[in-house]
Write an enzyme that holds these catalytic residues in place. Structure first.
Site, PDB file in Angstrom:
ATOM      1  N   ARG A   1       0.844  -1.193   0.000  1.00 42.97           N
ATOM      2  CA  ARG A   1       0.000   0.000   0.000  1.00 42.97           C
ATOM      3  C   ARG A   1       0.885   1.251   0.000  1.00 42.97           C
ATOM      4  NH1 ARG A   1      -5.084   1.783  -1.152  1.00 42.97           N
ATOM      5  NH2 ARG A   1      -6.116   2.857   0.555  1.00 42.97           N
TER       6      ARG A   1
ATOM      7  N   THR B   1      -9.632   0.649  -9.245  1.00 44.61           N
ATOM      8  CA  THR B   1      -8.679  -0.321  -8.722  1.00 44.61           C
ATOM      9  C   THR B   1      -8.752  -1.513  -9.667  1.00 44.61           C
ATOM     10  OG1 THR B   1      -9.065   0.539  -6.514  1.00 44.61           O
ATOM     11  CG2 THR B   1      -8.370  -1.756  -6.603  1.00 44.61           C
TER      12      THR B   1
ATOM     13  N   THR C   1      -4.022  -0.604  -7.092  1.00 41.96           N
ATOM     14  CA  THR C   1      -4.841   0.587  -7.377  1.00 41.96           C
ATOM     15  C   THR C   1      -4.038   1.859  -7.541  1.00 41.96           C
ATOM     16  OG1 THR C   1      -6.764   1.831  -6.589  1.00 41.96           O
ATOM     17  CG2 THR C   1      -5.205   1.113  -4.918  1.00 41.96           C
TER      18      THR C   1
ATOM     19  N   ASN D   1      -6.261   4.365  -6.996  1.00 45.03           N
ATOM     20  CA  ASN D   1      -7.455   4.904  -6.350  1.00 45.03           C
ATOM     21  C   ASN D   1      -8.489   5.259  -7.410  1.00 45.03           C
ATOM     22  OD1 ASN D   1      -9.144   5.431  -4.279  1.00 45.03           O
ATOM     23  ND2 ASN D   1      -8.411   7.491  -3.884  1.00 45.03           N
TER      24      ASN D   1
ATOM     25  N   ASP E   1      -7.960   8.352   0.364  1.00 48.45           N
ATOM     26  CA  ASP E   1      -8.446   7.238   1.194  1.00 48.45           C
ATOM     27  C   ASP E   1      -8.228   7.500   2.689  1.00 48.45           C
ATOM     28  OD1 ASP E   1      -9.735   5.566  -0.525  1.00 48.45           O
ATOM     29  OD2 ASP E   1      -8.029   4.272  -0.920  1.00 48.45           O
TER      30      ASP E   1
ATOM     31  N   SER F   1      -7.724   1.045   3.385  1.00 48.37           N
ATOM     32  CA  SER F   1      -8.189   0.547   2.087  1.00 48.37           C
ATOM     33  C   SER F   1      -9.403  -0.345   2.282  1.00 48.37           C
ATOM     34  CB  SER F   1      -7.059  -0.270   1.451  1.00 48.37           C
ATOM     35  OG  SER F   1      -7.512  -0.892   0.276  1.00 48.37           O
ATOM     36  N   SER F   2     -10.156  -0.501   1.198  1.00 53.99           N
ATOM     37  CA  SER F   2     -11.234  -1.503   1.186  1.00 53.99           C
ATOM     38  C   SER F   2     -10.836  -2.731   0.380  1.00 53.99           C
ATOM     39  CB  SER F   2     -12.498  -0.903   0.564  1.00 53.99           C
ATOM     40  OG  SER F   2     -12.978   0.142   1.359  1.00 53.99           O
TER      41      SER F   2
ATOM     42  N   GLY G   1     -13.696   0.582  -4.926  1.00 55.61           N
ATOM     43  CA  GLY G   1     -13.747   1.470  -3.758  1.00 55.61           C
ATOM     44  C   GLY G   1     -14.449   0.780  -2.598  1.00 55.61           C
TER      45      GLY G   1
HETATM   46  N1  GLY Z   1      -8.433   3.048  -3.272  1.00 55.84           N
HETATM   47  C1  GLY Z   1      -9.452   2.138  -2.948  1.00 55.84           C
HETATM   48  C2  GLY Z   1      -9.136   1.349  -1.723  1.00 55.84           C
HETATM   49  O1  GLY Z   1      -7.985   1.110  -1.440  1.00 55.84           O
HETATM   50  O2  GLY Z   1     -10.031   0.990  -1.013  1.00 55.84           O
END
Ligand code: GLY
Length: 573
Positions: A110, A385, A403, A405, A427, A456-457, A478
């Site tokens: 990340r 993503t 991603t 984003n 985020d 993040s998701s 997202g």
């Molecule tokens: N950028 C989307 C996520 O990481 O959730």
């Protein structure tokens, strides 16, 4: 079925197989989609990702004897070239890995906030969030992690030479590839932003509009990839590419400095595991919220017979919605980078806690989100993503979500280096309670701090059945990532769908706030919508939800599910 057959485009022509059944009832039109069955299964390996070109070069690596991680490295770089909306070297991601021995691991690559980032950097002097500052400026970018992540993954698990894994992306960038109608449309749609946010010549712009079949050649990117091929991590984080990235930052008060690039390192983290009706779920821990949220969701619905209630039936939607609103409320308060914030993982995943959250669920009426708060723990203070799934002949599995984003990230290119920068700083929670571009809110746990990773998701996931590999799954989208993975798993386990059906099936989403049940068009018929509305649910139709790429291990072999919402392609051999 010929399991030894050459790679076959499993689902590129998916839409040609679809049968649209139109049923006319008084005053309404119900459109049902009979999903074509494509149960082609392969024994030697499979790649499912966002573009046919990247799937093909990934599969070539498996055919040459490379393992799933080797193929993942090739796919990551090939997606940078062929899927510029989200494929990246200027972004980051997460990998969930399961070896054929059953050993698991996860890699967090990340992005991080630059060292010069500050908690209130997106607020004006009155304390209000400055619109778009965390989205389309040089200050929107976190320190990229993808190149370091691929180098780390290869060092630990790779078997073929690094250079041979990067080369296919260089060839695609230098020789060009024919773009799809969807990519042409995305490039044309973003043309104005590309011009506004960048100076001079730009490799994603041409005179006039892009058309399907146009050749996209990216020579600057080919040269950048050659430096990565020849120098590994240093090819990106030092020398020419690093200098160009910092020069780009300097054009717009961007914060990423050489020390940020020097200090960026991805992190191996212990996989998060849980169970659902006897299946073992292997998921990503924080700083992704995906694993915790997915395990909470699955536990919340486990006591019910979804099979009996039916796929996308109003009772199923109500149950899933009530679980989702409670889980996303927790996400807003407790999830963040574990290196900076003590995430109460054990409390959030405690079965008794999750059961207690669902106690207020009633079949007779919707629970308003205004009456739901994040849980309280005693003693506790406190689109765009992309995903790819790969399995090799030996049964090693990789699930990677990565991603920039937003679609095309910040839409700012690193001049001369031919790649896009992420806008992952959005985020973070810029201000407590103020929603980000996905409408999700956060607080202290996900506030901006120097060198911190934004929440993040992303939910790359692997599922085991009886101790054996069963499914590899993930998606972009997202905040809808978590609920898309949740539904795909349920589609297979509860609703007996094959992998392609499970991926293609229409989805719904709820995230606590706003208090809406979002549905893909045609996900629910009017009878179901009426039933939900009568119980107090607000149903809102929207565009597509998620773009899932997944692999199911069946008794016949590996079965792919490539999402028809994009150009996604499953290839096996
Ligand atoms: N950028 C989307 C996520 O990481 O959730």
């Amino acid at each position: 079925m010929n399991h030894q057959s050459d790679a076959v485009l499993t689902f590129k022509l998916y839409s040609c197989f679809q049968k649209i059944i139109l049923v006319f009832l008084p005053g309404m039109l119900i459109v049902q989609t009979a999903i074509a069955q494509d149960n082609t299964a392969y024994h030697n390996g499979m790649v499912v990702c966002a573009t046919p070109e990247a799937s093909k070069v990934g599969l070539d690596i498996l055919k040459k004897g490379g393992n799933a991680v080797d193929a993942a490295v090739t796919v990551q770089f090939a997606l940078e070239v062929t899927h510029p909306e989200a494929g990246n070297i200027g972004g980051g991601g997460f990998m969930v890995y399961r070896a054929n021995t059953g050993n698991t691991n996860t890699l967090d690559f990340r992005e991080k906030a630059p060292a010069r980032a500050t908690t209130n950097m997106y607020l004006d002097s009155a304390g209000n969030v400055i619109p778009d500052m965390s989205i389309s400026t040089h200050q929107a970018s976190g320190v990229p992690g993808s190149v370091d992540g691929m180098v780390e993954a290869h060092n630990k698990y790779g078997s073929l030479k690094w250079a041979s894994l990067v080369q296919p992306a260089i060839d695609l960038a230098r020789n060009g590839f024919k773009i799809s109608a969807k990519l042409a449309s995305a490039l044309n749609h973003n043309r104005g932003q590309f011009i506004k946010l960048n100076e001079g010549k730009n490799y994603l712009l041409k005179d006039g509009d892009w058309k399907e079949g146009d050749l996209l050649v990216q020579e600057d990117l080919a040269k950048t990839l050659e430096l990565i091929r020849d120098n590994g991590r240093d090819g990106f984080y030092k020398g020419k590419v690093a200098d160009e990235l910092i020069a780009e930052m300097n054009k717009g008060n961007g914060l990423i400095a050489q020390t940020d690039l020097d200090n960026y390192h991805s992190v191996w983290r212990k996989a998060l595991t849980g169970t659902y009706k006897g299946y073992k779920i292997i998921a990503m821990p924080p700083p992704s919220s995906g694993g915790i949220a997915l395990l909470q969701l699955l536990h919340s619905v486990e006591p019910y017979s979804l099979k009996r209630m039916g796929h996308n039936a109003d009772s199923t939607i109500r149950l899933m919605t009530e679980a989702e609103r409670r889980v996303y409320a927790d996400r807003s308060k407790y999830l963040g980078d574990p290196d900076f914030f003590k995430v109460p993982v054990d409390s959030l995943l405690n079965p008794a806690y999750i059961d207690s959250r669902m106690k207020s669920f009633s079949w007779s009426a919707a629970t308003p989100s205004t009456s739901i708060e994040p849980g309280k723990f005693v003693g506790y203070e406190s689109d765009q993503t992309t995903h790819y799934s790969i399995v090799d002949k030996q049964g090693n599995a990789v699930s990677i979500t990565t991603t920039l984003n937003d679609s095309f990230g910040s839409k700012i290119f690193v001049s001369g280096a031919g790649f896009l920068l992420n806008n992952e700083m959005d985020d973070f929670s810029s201000k407590p309670g103020v929603p980000n571009m996905y409408g999700v809110t956060g607080g202290k746990a996900n506030s901006i701090q120097p060198n911190k990773r934004m929440l993040s998701s992303m939910t790359p996931t692997i599922v085991e059945k009886n101790g054996k590999l069963f499914m590899v799954v993930g998606t972009p989208g997202g905040s809808t990532i978590i609920t898309s993975v949740f539904q795909t798993i349920l589609n297979v386990i509860e609703f007996n769908m094959d992998m392609q059906q499970a991926v293609s099936a229409k989805r719904i989403h709820h995230q606590w706030l706003p208090d809406d049940v979002e549905t893909e068009r045609e996900a629910l018929d009017s009878t179901t919508i009426n039933a939900l509305q009568q119980k107090g649910y607000k149903v809102v139709s929207r565009g597509t939800i998620g773009r899932v790429d997944a692999i199911l291990v069946t008794t016949d072999g590996y079965q792919g599910g490539a999402d028809p919402r994009g150009d996604d392609t499953a290839l096996g051999f």
